[in-house]
Design a protein around this motif. Structure first.
Motif: not given
Length: 393
Positions: A157, A311, A335, A347, A363
């Motif tokens: 991520p 992110s 998710t 995350r 994320r």
């Protein structure tokens, strides 16, 4: 299924046109604009035992897969494509095509579930596994021969960028194939095969389908060689095949791939720019920002956009990150990624023990909602963060 191909768009048409029209072929005799769903699991032989329809059993090759496989092969510029029951099934088939004692070189930062599976698989199959942090470390590891190099770019991520063309040269010099997980950029922005990769992999659950209602995977190969035959055998023998309705839904999703991905990526860039110097944000990780360490490479190999994933590292550590995720109103706490709705998740909590992800990282999968609504949603959620707090370790 009979096709009427006289109006099928050719190579001189833009990829967005090919996707929107599903390559443009209509089915006979009704000249359907939308292909039918093929439910058959088995196919009749002729009196002499031959297979005039070219099929024997749906687990080996189903006509339900033909439209999506043909379109993805065209979009990626490959020689052949194969659908799977999930992205993990697609990745697993590549690894199962290797022989015991093979050597794999993979990135430290990659899809967490695949990384964990790869570690276990390598131990059980006497596979030599090494991890690299960047292209220079990959170059060092490939001083020794290898069989497979795995790359993921942008990498989940952190959205780190790997130079695909250089990775391909390094892999081939070491006797290895390069497989690129291109789930995030999609063929809208990146075509790894054109940059030298041997196989491109997608979790088709994400952007290719784009509606949070199908789990699927796909591989596209530059050459339909012996290794590809072993991959197809792994799919058929392992039974990791997609159902006909899911294949039809995937093909339907592909027809809106370009407008969906372009809209989401434009919003992601705006959000990244808006929050890059926000007092509640320590860092924005997005390859479209000049501050991103991989920005220059991304500009070379991501054509027309930088994807819709980013992110945020927020001030106040894990507690603040959890609170931000709890306060959002438009972003959904879930998710996955790549669908029309925007998603957010903490995350490190999802990955669990052993994660390399900072505990203050959120994320974001940006969808196709109004961009300013998404900005306002994050603004009100970030109000809980202590401005000026130090980063967590």
């Amino acid at each position: 299924m009979q096709h009427d191909d006289h109006r099928r768009p050719g190579a001189n048409f833009a990829p967005a046109t090919l996707a929107a029209q599903g390559l443009g072929a209509s089915t006979m005799p009704h000249r359907d604009i939308v292909p039918p769903i093929h439910m058959a699991s088995t196919f009749e032989r002729a009196e002499d035992g031959s297979l005039p329809g070219g099929r024997i059993y749906a687990r080996d090759a189903s006509p339900a897969y033909d439209p999506a496989e043909a379109l993805l092969c065209e979009l990626e510029g490959g020689a052949a494509a194969a659908l799977f029951a999930s992205g993990m099934a697609a990745a697993s088939a590549v690894l199962l095509a290797l022989k015991p004692g093979a050597r794999i070189v993979a990135p430290h930062d990659m899809y967490w579930s695949l990384r964990n599976w790869l570690i276990g698989f390598s131990a059980n199959w006497q596979i030599d596994l090494d991890f690299y942090a960047d292209i220079d470390e990959l170059a060092g590891l490939l001083q020794a021969p290898a069989d497979l190099v795995w790359a993921e770019t942008p990498a989940n991520p952190t959205w780190d960028i790997i130079d695909i063309a250089r990775a391909a040269r390094l892999a081939h010099a070491a006797g290895a194939r390069l497989v690129v997980d291109s789930t995030v950029p999609t063929p809208v922005f990146t075509r790894p095969l054109a940059l030298g990769a041997d196989i491109v992999m997608h979790s088709a659950t994400k952007y290719l389908n784009g509606h949070s209602d199908v789990v699927a995977g796909v591989l596209v190969t530059a050459a339909a060689d012996d290794f590809w035959s072993r991959i197809k055998t792994a799919r058929a023998a392992g039974g990791a095949v997609l159902g006909p309705f899911e294949a039809w839904l995937l093909n339907r999703g592909l027809r809106t791939l370009f407008p969906r991905v372009r809209t989401a990526a434009a919003s992601a860039l705006h959000i990244a720019q808006h929050f890059e110097h926000h007092p509640a944000v320590l860092e924005v990780r997005y390859p479209g920002l000049p501050s991103h360490p991989g920005h220059a490479i991304a500009c070379r190999q991501m054509i027309g956009g930088f994807g819709a994933m980013l992110s945020l590292r927020v001030r106040g550590g894990a507690a603040a990150a959890h609170e931000v995720a709890a306060r959002v109103r438009i972003f959904r706490r879930a998710t996955s990624l790549g669908s029309v709705e925007s998603l957010i998740e903490h995350r490190a909590m999802v990955e669990g023990p052993g994660t390399r992800c900072p505990d203050d990282l959120l994320r974001l999968s940006v969808g196709i909602e109004d961009t300013e609504d998404l900005v306002a949603d994050l603004e009100q959620a970030l109000a809980c963060c202590p401005a000026g707090a130090q980063p967590s370790t």
